[in-house]
Design a protein around this motif. Structure first.
Motif, PDB file in Angstrom:
ATOM      1  N   LEU A 207       0.867  -1.168   0.000  1.00 52.94           N
ATOM      2  CA  LEU A 207       0.000   0.000   0.000  1.00 52.94           C
ATOM      3  C   LEU A 207       0.908   1.223   0.000  1.00 52.94           C
ATOM      4  CD1 LEU A 207      -2.712  -0.926   2.675  1.00 52.94           C
ATOM      5  CD2 LEU A 207      -3.019  -0.856   0.184  1.00 52.94           C
ATOM      6  N   THR A 208       0.555   2.249  -0.762  1.00 49.27           N
ATOM      7  CA  THR A 208       1.455   3.381  -0.924  1.00 49.27           C
ATOM      8  C   THR A 208       0.841   4.687  -0.412  1.00 49.27           C
ATOM      9  OG1 THR A 208       0.682   3.825  -3.181  1.00 49.27           O
ATOM     10  CG2 THR A 208       2.538   2.308  -2.927  1.00 49.27           C
ATOM     11  N   PHE A 209       1.735   5.591   0.041  1.00 50.43           N
ATOM     12  CA  PHE A 209       1.330   6.940   0.417  1.00 50.43           C
ATOM     13  C   PHE A 209       2.167   7.934  -0.365  1.00 50.43           C
ATOM     14  CE2 PHE A 209       4.637   5.759   3.457  1.00 50.43           C
ATOM     15  CZ  PHE A 209       5.422   6.904   3.578  1.00 50.43           C
ATOM     16  N   SER A 210       1.593   9.134  -0.611  1.00 45.65           N
ATOM     17  CA  SER A 210       2.292  10.099  -1.448  1.00 45.65           C
ATOM     18  C   SER A 210       1.873  11.526  -1.135  1.00 45.65           C
ATOM     19  CB  SER A 210       2.018   9.814  -2.929  1.00 45.65           C
ATOM     20  OG  SER A 210       2.614  10.802  -3.748  1.00 45.65           O
ATOM     21  N   MET A 211       2.839  12.421  -1.226  1.00 45.25           N
ATOM     22  CA  MET A 211       2.583  13.861  -1.157  1.00 45.25           C
ATOM     23  C   MET A 211       2.371  14.438  -2.557  1.00 45.25           C
ATOM     24  SD  MET A 211       2.803  14.756   2.087  1.00 45.25           S
ATOM     25  CE  MET A 211       3.163  16.514   2.148  1.00 45.25           C
ATOM     26  N   LYS A 212       2.589  13.620  -3.594  1.00 42.61           N
ATOM     27  CA  LYS A 212       2.614  14.133  -4.966  1.00 42.61           C
ATOM     28  C   LYS A 212       1.647  13.427  -5.913  1.00 42.61           C
ATOM     29  CE  LYS A 212       7.596  14.964  -4.394  1.00 42.61           C
ATOM     30  NZ  LYS A 212       8.950  14.547  -4.846  1.00 42.61           N
ATOM     31  N   ALA A 216      -1.609   7.072  -5.530  1.00 42.17           N
ATOM     32  CA  ALA A 216      -1.246   6.320  -4.319  1.00 42.17           C
ATOM     33  C   ALA A 216      -2.511   5.930  -3.569  1.00 42.17           C
ATOM     34  CB  ALA A 216      -0.341   7.160  -3.427  1.00 42.17           C
ATOM     35  N   ASP A 217      -2.398   4.961  -2.688  1.00 39.23           N
ATOM     36  CA  ASP A 217      -3.564   4.513  -1.916  1.00 39.23           C
ATOM     37  C   ASP A 217      -4.053   5.595  -0.962  1.00 39.23           C
ATOM     38  OD1 ASP A 217      -3.933   1.557  -2.643  1.00 39.23           O
ATOM     39  OD2 ASP A 217      -1.799   1.691  -2.231  1.00 39.23           O
ATOM     40  N   ILE A 218      -3.139   6.380  -0.423  1.00 37.11           N
ATOM     41  CA  ILE A 218      -3.483   7.552   0.370  1.00 37.11           C
ATOM     42  C   ILE A 218      -2.582   8.682  -0.091  1.00 37.11           C
ATOM     43  CG2 ILE A 218      -1.923   6.959   2.293  1.00 37.11           C
ATOM     44  CD1 ILE A 218      -4.026   8.095   4.215  1.00 37.11           C
ATOM     45  N   PHE A 219      -3.146   9.899  -0.275  1.00 43.09           N
ATOM     46  CA  PHE A 219      -2.329  10.986  -0.815  1.00 43.09           C
ATOM     47  C   PHE A 219      -2.773  12.323  -0.230  1.00 43.09           C
ATOM     48  CE2 PHE A 219      -5.905  10.439  -3.722  1.00 43.09           C
ATOM     49  CZ  PHE A 219      -6.339  11.745  -3.948  1.00 43.09           C
ATOM     50  N   TYR A 220      -1.873  13.290  -0.400  1.00 40.35           N
ATOM     51  CA  TYR A 220      -2.082  14.648   0.103  1.00 40.35           C
ATOM     52  C   TYR A 220      -2.285  15.581  -1.071  1.00 40.35           C
ATOM     53  CZ  TYR A 220      -0.836  19.180   2.190  1.00 40.35           C
ATOM     54  OH  TYR A 220      -0.819  20.487   2.607  1.00 40.35           O
ATOM     55  N   SER A 221      -3.303  16.443  -0.981  1.00 45.03           N
ATOM     56  CA  SER A 221      -3.548  17.403  -2.048  1.00 45.03           C
ATOM     57  C   SER A 221      -4.336  18.589  -1.492  1.00 45.03           C
ATOM     58  CB  SER A 221      -4.338  16.744  -3.193  1.00 45.03           C
ATOM     59  OG  SER A 221      -4.608  17.673  -4.223  1.00 45.03           O
ATOM     60  N   GLY A 222      -3.818  19.799  -1.727  1.00 44.55           N
ATOM     61  CA  GLY A 222      -4.532  21.000  -1.337  1.00 44.55           C
ATOM     62  C   GLY A 222      -4.859  21.111   0.134  1.00 44.55           C
ATOM     63  N   VAL A 225      -5.912  15.205   3.179  1.00 45.13           N
ATOM     64  CA  VAL A 225      -5.455  13.834   2.965  1.00 45.13           C
ATOM     65  C   VAL A 225      -6.644  13.007   2.501  1.00 45.13           C
ATOM     66  CG1 VAL A 225      -4.540  11.763   4.073  1.00 45.13           C
ATOM     67  CG2 VAL A 225      -3.589  14.008   4.650  1.00 45.13           C
ATOM     68  N   PHE A 226      -6.448  12.231   1.438  1.00 46.91           N
ATOM     69  CA  PHE A 226      -7.519  11.433   0.851  1.00 46.91           C
ATOM     70  C   PHE A 226      -7.183   9.950   0.936  1.00 46.91           C
ATOM     71  CE2 PHE A 226      -7.653  15.584  -1.070  1.00 46.91           C
ATOM     72  CZ  PHE A 226      -9.001  15.878  -1.188  1.00 46.91           C
ATOM     73  N   PHE A 227      -8.129   9.157   1.429  1.00 48.88           N
ATOM     74  CA  PHE A 227      -7.956   7.707   1.509  1.00 48.88           C
ATOM     75  C   PHE A 227      -9.297   7.052   1.189  1.00 48.88           C
ATOM     76  CE2 PHE A 227      -7.726   3.786   4.343  1.00 48.88           C
ATOM     77  CZ  PHE A 227      -6.988   3.050   3.431  1.00 48.88           C
ATOM     78  N   SER A 231     -11.696  11.596   3.691  1.00 54.62           N
ATOM     79  CA  SER A 231     -10.684  12.646   3.623  1.00 54.62           C
ATOM     80  C   SER A 231     -10.746  13.502   4.880  1.00 54.62           C
ATOM     81  CB  SER A 231     -10.888  13.523   2.383  1.00 54.62           C
ATOM     82  OG  SER A 231     -12.087  14.260   2.484  1.00 54.62           O
ATOM     83  N   PHE A 232      -9.651  14.226   5.157  1.00 50.29           N
ATOM     84  CA  PHE A 232      -9.621  15.104   6.324  1.00 50.29           C
ATOM     85  C   PHE A 232      -8.599  16.212   6.109  1.00 50.29           C
ATOM     86  CE2 PHE A 232      -6.713  11.602   7.094  1.00 50.29           C
ATOM     87  CZ  PHE A 232      -5.560  12.233   7.538  1.00 50.29           C
ATOM     88  N   ASP A 233      -8.776  17.296   6.841  1.00 48.10           N
ATOM     89  CA  ASP A 233      -7.905  18.458   6.763  1.00 48.10           C
ATOM     90  C   ASP A 233      -6.669  18.220   7.629  1.00 48.10           C
ATOM     91  OD1 ASP A 233      -6.662  20.903   6.791  1.00 48.10           O
ATOM     92  OD2 ASP A 233      -8.438  22.056   7.323  1.00 48.10           O
ATOM     93  N   SER A 234      -5.487  18.189   7.008  1.00 48.81           N
ATOM     94  CA  SER A 234      -4.265  17.881   7.751  1.00 48.81           C
ATOM     95  C   SER A 234      -3.884  18.987   8.729  1.00 48.81           C
ATOM     96  CB  SER A 234      -3.111  17.635   6.780  1.00 48.81           C
ATOM     97  OG  SER A 234      -2.824  18.815   6.042  1.00 48.81           O
ATOM     98  N   SER A 235      -4.360  20.202   8.502  1.00 54.83           N
ATOM     99  CA  SER A 235      -3.994  21.325   9.380  1.00 54.83           C
ATOM    100  C   SER A 235      -4.615  21.205  10.769  1.00 54.83           C
ATOM    101  CB  SER A 235      -4.412  22.650   8.743  1.00 54.83           C
ATOM    102  OG  SER A 235      -5.823  22.743   8.657  1.00 54.83           O
ATOM    103  N   GLU A 236      -5.594  20.315  10.927  1.00 50.81           N
ATOM    104  CA  GLU A 236      -6.254  20.150  12.224  1.00 50.81           C
ATOM    105  C   GLU A 236      -5.411  19.361  13.217  1.00 50.81           C
ATOM    106  OE1 GLU A 236      -9.975  18.345  11.353  1.00 50.81           O
ATOM    107  OE2 GLU A 236     -10.772  20.100  10.283  1.00 50.81           O
ATOM    108  N   PHE A 237      -4.363  18.703  12.736  1.00 48.15           N
ATOM    109  CA  PHE A 237      -3.562  17.860  13.624  1.00 48.15           C
ATOM    110  C   PHE A 237      -2.616  18.701  14.473  1.00 48.15           C
ATOM    111  CE2 PHE A 237      -5.053  14.564  10.913  1.00 48.15           C
ATOM    112  CZ  PHE A 237      -5.065  13.438  11.709  1.00 48.15           C
TER     113      PHE A 237
END
Length: 412
Positions: A207-212, A216-222, A225-227, A231-237
């Motif tokens: 299973l893969t993750f990616s910022m680009k 990928a199975d889970i990725f970051y965009s805008g 994070v989408f899986f 999806s969820f807002d990464s800035s909340e962490f």
């Protein structure tokens, strides 16, 4: 009684000895700093991770045909339940702690954490049962000694040049890391963005993750994070930084592979405060933010730290491990207003970066911090991210980070 020789009396060696004594073995310890009786024909030799395979005692017994294994390997023979193994040049401690944090909140059985993360596996292996989950941070030193050890789930977060004072080249270091894949039965979590790991992404059990990459199975965009359909807002962490988004994504894939609902996992992560010495906010003084990233021991971790801030006054340097810092020159030019370099690599780094930023060598950490504070203005970030190991000036990165924080707290 059957004799076992333990080579190395660090915490891993001592933990292996305690475990084997509980299992009825007679244990003899060997350490280079002491004169020790060496048995002629022990049934087994267990070496600590810090002892290289080229050590004369290790070679002696291998030439005699006696089995030589590592501490994680012997502990693995007594582990029950499921095992998660996490490796990578950077991020493995945070990812290990994050996975453990979630499991402690949502899993009904026993959960253990250890390996390269503070507690040797031998200290809890005998306490595991069929329903337990063990989350292990594994270094290249530990992985290279594996023989029959098995993980159910593993993660390879990234592999970038490091420990080149022990390995002859990057490729040898990479092979040591990737050996974990051969010891994984069910699922492998892989960083799709790391070119050294591209071949692993093609494996059926990956299973893969990616910022680009959105493939990928889970990725970051805008900023999100989408899986799958979630999806969820990464800035909340509460944990911030480019590299921590990667750690969060990897953790979600690991937990999903262990049967944990992603929404529940994300909810459980929301009160994870991060680890000491990893982009740790120390203090804001007169509008100047002080960040302790003493765990940064290679150029990749320094790069990730720089990607997390702008208007940086950098303090870096330490023991020379033969790593090339030139790949981050453009990033230094873009993000670093001024740099203060210390330690064994200090003058080399000053020379390397003097054409892209204002660079100075300082003879001590205290001098560097004081000079950085004097040159800073409100809104600046004073980032202590050494990019080198600590052993030229400090006992370890923890001591280095604590001293940095003490110096900062004493500033007026």
């Amino acid at each position: 009684m059957k004799e076992v020789l333990i080579v190395g009396k660090g915490k891993s060696g001592l933990a292996a000895g305690r475990l084997l004594e509980r299992k009825g073995y007679s244990v003899i310890y060997y350490d280079d700093r002491e004169k020790t009786f060496i048995p002629e024909n022990p049934v087994l030799v267990v070496k600590s991770p810090g002892v290289p395979s080229t050590h004369p005692i290790v070679q002696l017994f291998r030439n005699r045909g006696i089995e030589v294994i590592g501490e994680v390997e012997i502990a693995g023979r007594y582990l029950k339940g499921r095992v998660i193994g996490i490796t990578g040049t950077n991020g493995k401690s945070t990812t290990t702690a994050l996975v453990y944090h979630v499991l402690k909140k949502v899993w009904n059985g026993k959960v253990f954490i250890g390996g390269n993360y503070g507690i040797p596996v031998s200290d809890f292996a005998a306490e595991t049962d069929d329903e337990s989950i063990s989350v292990l941070e594994l270094s290249s030193y530990q992985i290279e000694d594996l023989k029959n050890f098995k993980c159910n789930i593993s993660a390879v977060l990234n592999v970038t040049p490091d420990h080149l004072n022990r390995y002859r080249c990057f490729e040898e270091y990479l092979r040591a890391k990737l050996k974990l894949v051969n010891h994984t039965e069910d699922r492998i979590v892989v960083n799709r963005d790391d070119p050294s790991l591209s071949h692993l992404c093609k494996l059926k059990k990956s299973l893969t993750f990616s910022m680009k990459s959105k493939s990928a199975d889970i990725f970051y965009s805008g900023g999100e994070v989408f899986f799958k359909n979630f999806s969820f807002d990464s800035s909340e962490f509460p944990i911030k930084g480019y590299h921590n988004i990667q750690n969060i994504m990897a953790s979600i894939l690991i937990l999903a592979s262990a049967g944990i609902d992603p929404a529940k996992a994300v909810d459980a992560m929301n009160d994870f405060k991060g680890l000491e010495h990893r982009l740790e906010h120390v203090r804001t003084l007169n509008g100047i933010v002080f960040i302790n990233d003493s765990k940064s021991t290679n150029v990749d971790s320094l790069e990730k730290a720089l990607l997390s801030f702008r208007e940086v006054i950098l303090i870096a340097g330490g023991k020379d491990k033969g790593i090339d810092f030139s790949p981050i020159k453009s990033l230094m030019k873009e993000r670093v207003k001024k740099a203060f370099f210390i330690g064994e690599t200090g003058k080399k780094l000053e020379k390397l970066f003097s054409d892209v930023t204002d660079a100075e060598f300082k003879s001590s950490l205290e001098e560097a911090v004081t000079s950085a504070y004097k040159s800073a203005r409100s809104g600046d970030v004073i980032l202590f991210s050494p990019g080198c190991s600590s052993f030229d000036m400090f006992k370890n990165f923890e001591e280095r980070g604590k001293i940095f924080k003490q110096i900062v707290e004493e500033l007026k």
